[in-house]
Design an enzyme around this catalytic site. Structure first.
Site, PDB file in Angstrom:
ATOM      1  N   ASN A 187      46.122 101.107 -95.712  1.00 54.26           N
ATOM      2  CA  ASN A 187      47.658 100.724 -95.237  1.00 54.26           C
ATOM      3  C   ASN A 187      48.289  99.865 -96.395  1.00 54.26           C
ATOM      4  O   ASN A 187      48.012  98.748 -97.441  1.00 54.26           O
ATOM      5  CB  ASN A 187      47.305  99.444 -94.397  1.00 54.26           C
ATOM      6  N   LYS A 243      51.079  98.063 -96.153  1.00 58.95           N
ATOM      7  CA  LYS A 243      52.353  97.935 -95.747  1.00 58.95           C
ATOM      8  C   LYS A 243      53.444  97.430 -95.537  1.00 58.95           C
ATOM      9  O   LYS A 243      54.389  98.838 -95.751  1.00 58.95           O
ATOM     10  CB  LYS A 243      51.683  95.842 -96.044  1.00 58.95           C
ATOM     11  N   HIS A 289      46.691  94.489 -86.400  1.00 60.88           N
ATOM     12  CA  HIS A 289      46.874  94.021 -87.708  1.00 60.88           C
ATOM     13  C   HIS A 289      46.826  92.133 -87.583  1.00 60.88           C
ATOM     14  O   HIS A 289      47.555  92.019 -87.027  1.00 60.88           O
ATOM     15  CB  HIS A 289      47.530  94.108 -89.043  1.00 60.88           C
ATOM     16  N   GLY A 298      43.647  90.277 -98.350  1.00 60.85           N
ATOM     17  CA  GLY A 298      44.978  89.861 -99.536  1.00 60.85           C
ATOM     18  C   GLY A 298      44.726  88.703-100.557  1.00 60.85           C
ATOM     19  O   GLY A 298      45.522  88.242-101.390  1.00 60.85           O
ATOM     20  N   GLY A 355      44.321  97.355 -98.207  1.00 58.80           N
ATOM     21  CA  GLY A 355      45.743  96.788 -98.495  1.00 58.80           C
ATOM     22  C   GLY A 355      46.125  97.247 -99.837  1.00 58.80           C
ATOM     23  O   GLY A 355      45.972  97.744-100.639  1.00 58.80           O
ATOM     24  N   GLY A 356      45.810  95.682-100.974  1.00 58.54           N
ATOM     25  CA  GLY A 356      46.198  95.903-102.192  1.00 58.54           C
ATOM     26  C   GLY A 356      45.723  97.204-102.881  1.00 58.54           C
ATOM     27  O   GLY A 356      46.623  97.743-104.309  1.00 58.54           O
TER      28      GLY A 356
HETATM   29  C1  PEP Z   1      44.608  94.923 -94.995  1.00 55.39           C
HETATM   30  O1  PEP Z   1      45.922  94.932 -95.380  1.00 55.39           O
HETATM   31  O2  PEP Z   1      44.442  95.259 -93.377  1.00 55.39           O
HETATM   32  C2  PEP Z   1      44.034  94.455 -95.725  1.00 55.39           C
HETATM   33  C3  PEP Z   1      42.513  94.001 -95.719  1.00 55.39           C
HETATM   34  O3  PEP Z   1      44.601  94.041 -96.723  1.00 55.39           O
HETATM   35  P1  PEP Z   1      43.947  93.794 -98.799  1.00 55.39           P
HETATM   36  O4  PEP Z   1      43.105  94.998 -98.936  1.00 55.39           O
HETATM   37  O5  PEP Z   1      44.944  94.011 -99.800  1.00 55.39           O
HETATM   38  O6  PEP Z   1      42.691  92.598 -98.336  1.00 55.39           O
END
Ligand code: PEP
Length: 248
Positions: free
Chosen positions: A4, A6, A89, A167, A228-229
């Site tokens: 993801n 974002k 989300h 995050g 995410g990251g």
């Molecule tokens: C996400 O955006 O769904 C997520 C889990 O982000 P991160 O991995 O950055 O915590």
């Protein structure tokens, strides 16, 4: 393993990231999904052509069409070539006021257009600390899947993402993630029967990184991760895709 992105990256960075990733995961049989920002979707789609990497978007509207400024429809998403759509989300729920009722309409709309919904559920820190995690998850699952019955297990993906772990660098322990995901699978079994429940991919999300993915993936009910990251760098996401679990 689902990425993801974002609201990150520009067109050049997106293209390079996909190209580097494809090289780094060459030969994997693990399923990979990339969900870029909608305006970068065509770039990612083109860069993934000829690979087994699937593509999706991070959101869509539930209506067929209409006066919904800034939104995209399921038909547009499908025509662009996406196979998946992330729905509910926690950022959409918290920042943009998305409710379970809206998620349910989106799930049905995605399915009607042949898109696989990746439905996100997860509790806040306050909810976890007050002992209401499973109650929150049940409410989200029941509300967001209202009226929906997948015809097979590959028509639905669930992502369990504890809000406090997204995050933040804080990850649920593999045992905690497993407990909730096992609970989710039991609820799916009640709803859809064991066969479908066992084949729905249930992902964990929340600060998944190269150094914790192996332990998470060693849990019997965790099928993958929503990242995410760590999905914004080819090397780290490739290491996640190429997780190492020897006995599962
Ligand atoms: C996400 O955006 O769904 C997520 C889990 O982000 P991160 O991995 O950055 O915590």
């Amino acid at each position: 393993m689902a990425a993801n992105w974002k609201m990150h990256l520009n067109r050049r960075e997106a293209k390079t990231l996909v190209e580097d990733l494809l090289k780094a995961i060459d030969g994997t049989s693990n399923e990979v999904l990339i969900c870029p920002p909608t305006l970068l979707f065509d770039t990612v789609q083109a860069a993934c052509k000829g690979s087994k990497v699937a593509t999706g978007v991070q959101n869509m509207h539930f209506a067929d069409k209409g006066a919904f400024t800034g939104e995209v429809s399921a038909e547009m998403v499908k025509e662009a070539g996406a196979g998946y759509v992330i729905i509910g989300h926690s950022e959409r729920r918290a920042i943009f006021g998305e409710t379970d009722e809206m998620c349910a309409k989106k799930v049905l709309q995605a399915d009607a257009f042949g898109l696989v919904p990746v439905l996100c559920v997860g509790e806040s820190l306050q909810e976890r600390e007050s002992g209401s995690t499973t109650k929150v998850i049940d409410t989200q699952l029941n509300g967001s899947l209202e009226g929906f019955t997948p015809t097979s297990g590959d028509r639905l993906v669930i992502a369990y993402e504890p809000v406090w772990a997204i995050g933040t660098g804080k990850t649920a322990t593999p045992a905690d993630a497993e407990t909730v995901i096992k609970h989710i699978r039991e609820r799916l079994s009640e709803k859809y029967g064991e066969r479908i429940a066992n084949s729905v991919r249930v992902l964990y999300g929340g600060s998944v990184k190269p150094d914790n993915v192996d332990e998470l993936m060693a849990q019997p009910n965790i099928d993958g991760a929503l990242v995410g990251g760590a999905s914004l760098e080819a090397e780290s996401f490739a290491r996640i895709v190429n997780f190492q679990v020897h006995a599962k």
